[in-house]
Design an enzyme around this catalytic site. Structure first.
Site, PDB file in Angstrom:
ATOM      1  N   ARG A  52       1.047  -1.085   0.074  1.00  0.00           N
ATOM      2  CA  ARG A  52       0.098  -0.038  -0.015  1.00  0.00           C
ATOM      3  C   ARG A  52       1.026   1.318   0.193  1.00  0.00           C
ATOM      4  O   ARG A  52       1.867   0.949  -0.684  1.00  0.00           O
ATOM      5  CB  ARG A  52      -0.955   0.060   1.195  1.00  0.00           C
ATOM      6  CG  ARG A  52      -0.205  -0.538   2.346  1.00  0.00           C
ATOM      7  CD  ARG A  52      -0.851   1.077   3.945  1.00  0.00           C
ATOM      8  NE  ARG A  52      -1.042   1.861   3.793  1.00  0.00           N
ATOM      9  CZ  ARG A  52       0.061   2.603   3.991  1.00  0.00           C
ATOM     10  NH1 ARG A  52       1.188   1.841   3.851  1.00  0.00           N
ATOM     11  NH2 ARG A  52       0.429   3.897   3.675  1.00  0.00           N
ATOM     12  N   GLY A  53       0.111   2.390  -0.401  1.00  0.00           N
ATOM     13  CA  GLY A  53       0.732   3.793  -0.718  1.00  0.00           C
ATOM     14  C   GLY A  53       1.207   3.756  -1.674  1.00  0.00           C
ATOM     15  O   GLY A  53       2.045   3.402  -2.829  1.00  0.00           O
ATOM     16  N   ALA A  54       1.177   5.502  -2.285  1.00  0.00           N
ATOM     17  CA  ALA A  54       0.908   5.277  -3.541  1.00  0.00           C
ATOM     18  C   ALA A  54       2.154   5.204  -4.629  1.00  0.00           C
ATOM     19  O   ALA A  54       2.388   4.554  -5.758  1.00  0.00           O
ATOM     20  CB  ALA A  54       0.461   6.986  -4.169  1.00  0.00           C
ATOM     21  N   ASP A 240      -1.946  10.671  -2.407  1.00  0.00           N
ATOM     22  CA  ASP A 240      -2.026   9.604  -3.445  1.00  0.00           C
ATOM     23  C   ASP A 240      -2.728  10.127  -5.256  1.00  0.00           C
ATOM     24  O   ASP A 240      -1.538   9.722  -5.498  1.00  0.00           O
ATOM     25  CB  ASP A 240      -3.116   9.365  -2.773  1.00  0.00           C
ATOM     26  CG  ASP A 240      -2.793   8.078  -1.582  1.00  0.00           C
ATOM     27  OD1 ASP A 240      -3.210   8.451  -0.710  1.00  0.00           O
ATOM     28  OD2 ASP A 240      -2.703   6.992  -1.928  1.00  0.00           O
TER      29      ASP A 240
END
Ligand code: MRU
Length: 361
Positions: A52-54, A240
């Site tokens: 996860r995490g952009a 994001d």
């Protein structure tokens, strides 16, 4: 960054042609890794937020396409893998950016050359991510040093979600600034929003503890009160997707922090690598798609039971209507500055910092 003294990236290719990730669903309780061998494995890891995490989602997408090319490098499979990976999470534009970049490299090649080329390009994107975050950290640390020079006390930073090294390949975005400041002996204390429903604040607290950065975990509703008391010098978050005019999409709840910051004269900054900027969208409030996630994330809370075993408890019944928007958009007028790899600018100046990207869009 290090875990138990061992340096890690959050994702890496294995010697036998697979991809290994830190499984973020186990953190902060257990450090576990997982090997992904197919594009379906990668899609599952992105959808379930094992990765996860952009910035990390972008790199994961690139490696997902590389895994797909190993199995079948024909045009239909390339198009299908691109489409399915791109749909796995809609808000972080880094995913589309990385997939489009890989597609542009692969499409002109004969299928027999695509797998190797995909693997190489994915590795390039991963390495570039590390360098972008290192540069963001240097600019952000300079900002924190400036605040410290004015206040002569530990810089009080409030952050939301996790914009740390595990949300990227390494170093993080917002937390990269904090790590570099801390390493340069600029005293920093971080107020860490818990970030319900997925509790990414626990990941931030885990990272900060491992790096020795003083921090305090707070519930999501505490930030405004702390700002009114003068206990926050600045808000620093990741993003994001950022629109061309500087509207910032980030984890749900970020907008409320920006409003409280604005009301209290607290500057609000977003740390943003250039692949997070969507030059095709000007108005982020109408243009950025907001992911709606499963109701179960709101109805349940995960943690440890008294025997330290993983447990999930239900806090709302199936008959309780639930909404779970995962991101919100902070309008540019509430954003003091955007910290990119090329420096810190007001949101309206992003285009002049990246003239070549602005024109290409
Ligand atoms: O749903 P997530 O955990 O993928 O959301 C992550 C965030 O909102 C982060 O703040 C953002 O991606 C910045 S990561 C450097």
């Amino acid at each position: 960054m290090k875990v138990n003294g061992i340096p890690y990236r959050s994702l890496w290719p294995t010697a036998d042609g697979a991809v290994e990730i830190i499984d973020q669903r186990s953190l902060p309780y257990t450090f576990a890794t997982r090997v992904l061998r197919s594009v379906d494995d990668m899609i599952d890891a992105i959808c379930t937020m094992a990765v996860r995490g952009a910035p990390l989602i972008g790199v994961a997408g690139a490696y997902g396409l590389a895994l797909a090319m190993r199995r079948d490098a024909g045009d239909p499979h390339l198009a299908d893998a691109h489409r399915r990976l791109n749909a796995s999470r809609p808000t972080a534009v880094n995913l589309r950016w990385a997939l489009d970049r890989l597609h542009a490299v692969l499409a002109p090649l004969p299928p027999a050359q695509r797998a190797d080329a995909a693997w190489l390009e994915a590795a390039r994107i991963a390495d570039e991510d590390v360098e972008l975050n290192r540069a963001i950290g240097a600019h952000g640390a300079h900002l924190l040093a400036t605040v410290h020079a004015r206040t002569h006390r530990p810089v009080q930073v409030l952050t939301h979600c996790n914009a740390g090294w595990i949300a990227t390949v390494d170093f993080g975005t917002a937390l990269s600034a904090i790590y570099q400041a801390h390493d340069a002996s600029i005293p920093v204390h971080v107020w860490v929003d818990e970030t319900r429903p997925r509790s990414q604040g626990l990941l931030t607290a885990w990272e900060l503890a491992a790096h020795g950065v003083p921090h305090t975990l707070i519930v999501d509703n505490a930030g405004g009160h702390l700002m009114q008391r003068g206990d926050v010098d600045l808000v620093l978050v990741g993003a994001d997707r950022v629109s061309a005019r500087g509207d910032v999409a980030n984890k749900i709840g970020t907008y409320l922090k920006a409003l409280a910051a604005n009301d209290n004269g607290v500057p609000f900054y977003a740390a943003v690598p250039s692949p997070t900027i969507d030059w095709t969208i000007d108005n982020g409030l109408t243009g950025i798609p907001i992911e709606e996630r499963a109701a179960g994330e709101v109805r349940e809370v995960a943690g440890l039971d008294p025997q330290h075993r993983r447990a999930t408890v239900r806090i709302a019944g199936d008959d309780t209507p639930v909404a779970n928007p995962a991101f919100d958009v902070t309008p540019a007028r509430l954003v003091t500055g955007i910290i990119t790899e090329r420096g810190l600018v007001a949101p309206g100046e992003l285009g002049s910092l990246f003239p070549e990207r602005r024109q290409a869009a």
